[in-house]
Design a protein around this motif. Structure first.
Motif, PDB file in Angstrom:
ATOM      1  N   ARG A  98       0.819  -1.211   0.000  1.00 28.03           N
ATOM      2  CA  ARG A  98       0.000   0.000   0.000  1.00 28.03           C
ATOM      3  C   ARG A  98       0.860   1.271   0.000  1.00 28.03           C
ATOM      4  O   ARG A  98       0.462   2.309  -0.553  1.00 28.03           O
ATOM      5  CB  ARG A  98      -0.905  -0.017   1.233  1.00 28.03           C
ATOM      6  N   TYR A 117      -8.455  -7.407  -9.962  1.00 28.13           N
ATOM      7  CA  TYR A 117      -7.919  -6.628  -8.867  1.00 28.13           C
ATOM      8  C   TYR A 117      -8.336  -7.240  -7.530  1.00 28.13           C
ATOM      9  O   TYR A 117      -9.475  -7.661  -7.362  1.00 28.13           O
ATOM     10  CB  TYR A 117      -8.431  -5.186  -8.931  1.00 28.13           C
ATOM     11  N   CYS A 142      -7.650  -6.844  -3.033  1.00 24.84           N
ATOM     12  CA  CYS A 142      -7.030  -6.107  -1.933  1.00 24.84           C
ATOM     13  C   CYS A 142      -7.282  -6.860  -0.632  1.00 24.84           C
ATOM     14  O   CYS A 142      -8.272  -7.584  -0.509  1.00 24.84           O
ATOM     15  CB  CYS A 142      -7.553  -4.684  -1.840  1.00 24.84           C
TER      16      CYS A 142
END
Length: 575
Positions: A250, A554, A556
Motif C-alpha cells: 500500500r 484486482y 485487496c
C-alpha cells in the motif's frame, strides 16, 4: 471469477458436492444452509435469496444462532474451521438437529479438528449422518467479475494500521501474513492456476510472496493430492495458462486512497454506506405541514451484475450518470404514457388485462404493451433505485463541494497549474468537512516535489487546526515520507487531470430530477497511477501487441473507504 464461484456453490456445494445430472428437470432436494459470518459475507454478493430457494435451500441460518431441530432435512454447513465453529458443529451432532450433515470448510481444516468432529459424531452415535466433509478453498470475497477482497470480518486484523503499527510483534506479523497467504492460496485454487509472482523487495509484499510461493510449491510437490492437477476443484479447464500475479505494498501509493473521486461507484463508496455491493441510505419520511417530522429510516439497495444500468455506468463520471438516469426516466414515462394512450383509444380505461388479451388483432399493439408491463415495472424499480442513490451522492457533492476538491487534487497529482491557493480552500468554512480538508492537504504533502518549509508548514497546520482538523494523520505521513525518502522521488501520477465543461445547470435539461446548479461538470482524463505503470511494464504491453487486451483482476487485503483509511493513519500518527 464470479462465474467460477457461483459454479462452486450452485453445481457443487449446494448439490451435496455431487456432479449435477445433465438434462434433468427433477425437483431440487430441500435442505438447510448453515453458515458463519465469514460464509455469509462470501455468499451474499454472489447469490440472492431467490437463487438459494431455487437450489432447494428452505432455510439459511447463522451457525451460532438459536436453531430448532429439523430431523428429516439434510444440512449443508459452510463455515471457517475455527475452534468455536467446530465446538458448535459437535454440539449440533449431539443434539441430533438434522437428518444428515454435509460439512464444507471455507479453508482447509486441520487433522486435529477433524478428529474432534469424529469423536463427537462417535459419542453422539451420528457417524453415519456425517455424510461428507470438504475443504472448499473459498476464503475470499468476490465482489465483481474482476475484483475480490480477502476478508470482511475482522478485517482490521490485516489492515494497513495492523501491519504498520510501530509496536507490532514478529509473531503478530507472522499471523497477518499467514492469514493473507491462506486467502490468496484459496483464490488461486479456485482459479485453477499457478501464478507467476512479482513483488517489490523489502516490505510486507515480499513476505507474502515468499510464503505464498512456498505454499504453492509444497502443494505441487505432492502430485497425488495437488489441488492444481486433474479435475480437482475444477482446475483442469484453467491450468493451461499461468496468470501474472503482481503483489504491491500500500505504501507504493498513499495518495490515491485519499483522493476525492468523481465516478459513480467510487463516489458511492466514498460518501455513502456501501458494503458488499449493498448501499444503505437514510431516507426521511414525509410529514404533514405543522406536524412533528418523522424519524429517518434506513433503506438498502443491492447493486448487482443483473442491474444493467449499474454495469454500464458504475465507472462513468457522475455528470453522465445523472443525465443517463434522467434519460431512462424519460423513456419509461414515454412507454407508460403509450400504454395509457392505447387503453384510452380502445375504451379500456379500468379494464383488466384478461379482457384486453381477448380482443381482436387490432389490439396487437396494446397486448404487446401490456405484456411488457413486468419488464417496465422492473425498469421503474431500477430507475427509482438509481434516482435515490444518485440524489444522495449529489447532496454530498453540493454540501461538501466535492467537485472543487476532486478538480484541485487532480491538478496536484498531475502537477498542473493551480488556479487558487491551498490555504483558500482550507480556510473556506463552506468547503467540505475537516476530513476533506485534511485529505486534500495530505495529497499535497505526499505528491509535492519538495516538502513545504517549516514556516509554510506551521501556517498550514494552524489553518487546519482552525478548520477543526486532527493532525495525527499528518504526523504519520511526515514520518513515513522521511523514512522512505519519498521527498526526493515522489510517486509519479502521469498526465491525469480533468477537463472542466462548465456547470451542471448548462448541460442538464430543465425537467431533470436532479437540481445540479452550481456543481462543476468535470470530464475525466485517463489516469496513469503508479500501480498501473508497474503492471504495464511487467506485461510489456507496448513492445508486444499480442499481449494487449489481457484481462486484469484486482484484489485487496481489505476494502476501506477514505474515511476508514484516514482513521488508520490517525491511529498511526498518535503513536
Amino acid at each position: 471469477k464470479t462465474q467460477v464461484m457461483v459454479w462452486n456453490f450452485k453445481d457443487r456445494m449446494l448439490n451435496f458436492n455431487t456432479p449435477p445430472l445433465k438434462n434433468t428437470t427433477a425437483e431440487p432436494v430441500w435442505k438447510v444452509l448453515i453458515y458463519d459470518r465469514f460464509g455469509q459475507d462470501i455468499i451474499s454478493p454472489l447469490l440472492s435469496v431467490k437463487e438459494l430457494r431455487d437450489m432447494g435451500i428452505t432455510l439459511h441460518l447463522l451457525l451460532h444462532s438459536d436453531r430448532d431441530p429439523i430431523p428429516d432435512v439434510p444440512a449443508i454447513y459452510f463455515v471457517m474451521p475455527t475452534e468455536e465453529n467446530i465446538d458448535r458443529i459437535c454440539q449440533d451432532l449431539r443434539n441430533q438437529l438434522y437428518e444428515s450433515y454435509y460439512l464444507n470448510f471455507i479453508s482447509a481444516i486441520s487433522r486435529s479438528k477433524l478428529e474432534d468432529i469424529a469423536s463427537a459424531a462417535l459419542a453422539a452415535n451420528a457417524v453415519n449422518q456425517v455424510t461428507k466433509v470438504f475443504d472448499q478453498y473459498l476464503n475470499f470475497i468476490t465482489l465483481e467479475d474482476d475484483m475480490f477482497v480477502l476478508c470482511n470480518q475482522n478485517k482490521e486484523q490485516i489492515s494497513y494500521h495492523a501491519i504498520n503499527k510501530p509496536d507490532i510483534m514478529d509473531t503478530d506479523m507472522e499471523v497477518i501474513m499467514d492469514t493473507i497467504v491462506d486467502s490468496l492460496f484459496c483464490f488461486f485454487v479456485t482459479l485453477g492456476a499457478v501464478p507467476i509472482i512479482r513483488c517489490p523487495r523489502g516490505n510486507a509484499a515480499e513476505m507474502v510472496a515468499v510464503k505464498l510461493d512456498k505454499k504453492l510449491r509444497e502443494n505441487l510437490r505432492d502430485a497425488r493430492n495437488s489441488l492444481f492437477t486433474g479435475d480437482t476443484m475444477g482446475a483442469g479447464q484453467f491450468s493451461f495458462q499461468r496468470p501474472l500475479f503482481v503483489l504491491a505494498d500500500r505504501n507504493l501509493d498513499l495518495a490515491t486512497p485519499l483522493h476525492h473521486t468523481w465516478t459513480y461507484q467510487a463516489l458511492i463508496h466514498d460518501v455513502l454506506d456501501f458494503h458488499l455491493n449493498r448501499v444503505t441510505l437514510e431516507e426521511s419520511l414525509g410529514s404533514e405541514a405543522g406536524a412533528r417530522p418523522k424519524k429517518k429510516t434506513k433503506k438498502s439497495y443491492d447493486l448487482t451484475a443483473a442491474d444493467q444500468f449499474w454495469q454500464k455506468h458504475k465507472g462513468s463520471p457522475f455528470p453522465e450518470v445523472a443525465e443517463s438516469v434522467q434519460e431512462e426516466l424519460d423513456k419509461y414515462r414515454a412507454q407508460e404514457d403509450e400504454v395509457k394512450r392505447l387503453k384510452s383509444i380502445m375504451g379500456l380505461e379500468g379494464e383488466d388485462e384478461g379482457a384486453i388479451s381477448m380482443l381482436s388483432d387490432n389490439t396487437a399493439k396494446l397486448t404487446s404493451a401490456v405484456s411488457s408491463l413486468p419488464e417496465l415495472l422492473e425498469k421503474k424499480r431500477l430507475i427509482d433505485l438509481h434516482t435515490n442513490v444518485a440524489t444522495a451522492v449529489l447532496d454530498h457533492i453540493k454540501s461538501r463541494k466535492l467537485d472543487v476538491y476532486f478538480e484541485y487534487e487532480e491538478k496536484l497529482m498531475s502537477k498542473s497549474t493551480l488556479d487558487k491557493s491551498l490555504l483558500d480552500i482550507i480556510t473556506d468554512p463552506d468547503a467540505g468537512t475537516p476530513e476533506d480538508k485534511m485529505r486534500l492537504f495530505l495529497i499535497f504533502y505526499i505528491t509535492a516535489q519538495q516538502p513545504p518549509s517549516e514556516g509554510d508548514l506551521e501556517q498550514y497546520k494552524k489553518a487546519l487546526i482552525d478548520a477543526g482538523c486532527d493532525l495525527s494523520p499528518l504526523n504519520y505521513i511526515k514520518q513515513w515520507k522521511a523514512f522512505t525518502k519519498m521527498a526526493t522521488t515522489p510517486a509519479n501520477y502521469g498526465n491525469s487531470g480533468v477537463k472542466p465543461m462548465g456547470l451542471f445547470s448548462r448541460v442538464m435539461n430543465t425537467g431533470s430530477q436532479f437540481v445540479m446548479e452550481g456543481v462543476k461538470n468535470l470530464v475525466l482524463k485517463q489516469h496513469n497511477l503508479p500501480v498501473t505503470r508497474i503492471l504495464d511494464n511487467l506485461m510489456d504491453m507496448k513492445s508486444n501487441p499480442a499481449k494487449q487486451g489481457k484481462r486484469v483482476m484486482y484484489g485487496c487485503s481489505e476494502l476501506f473507504s477514505a474515511a476508514q483509511f484516514m482513521k488508520q493513519l490517525s491511529q498511526l500518527g498518535q503513536k
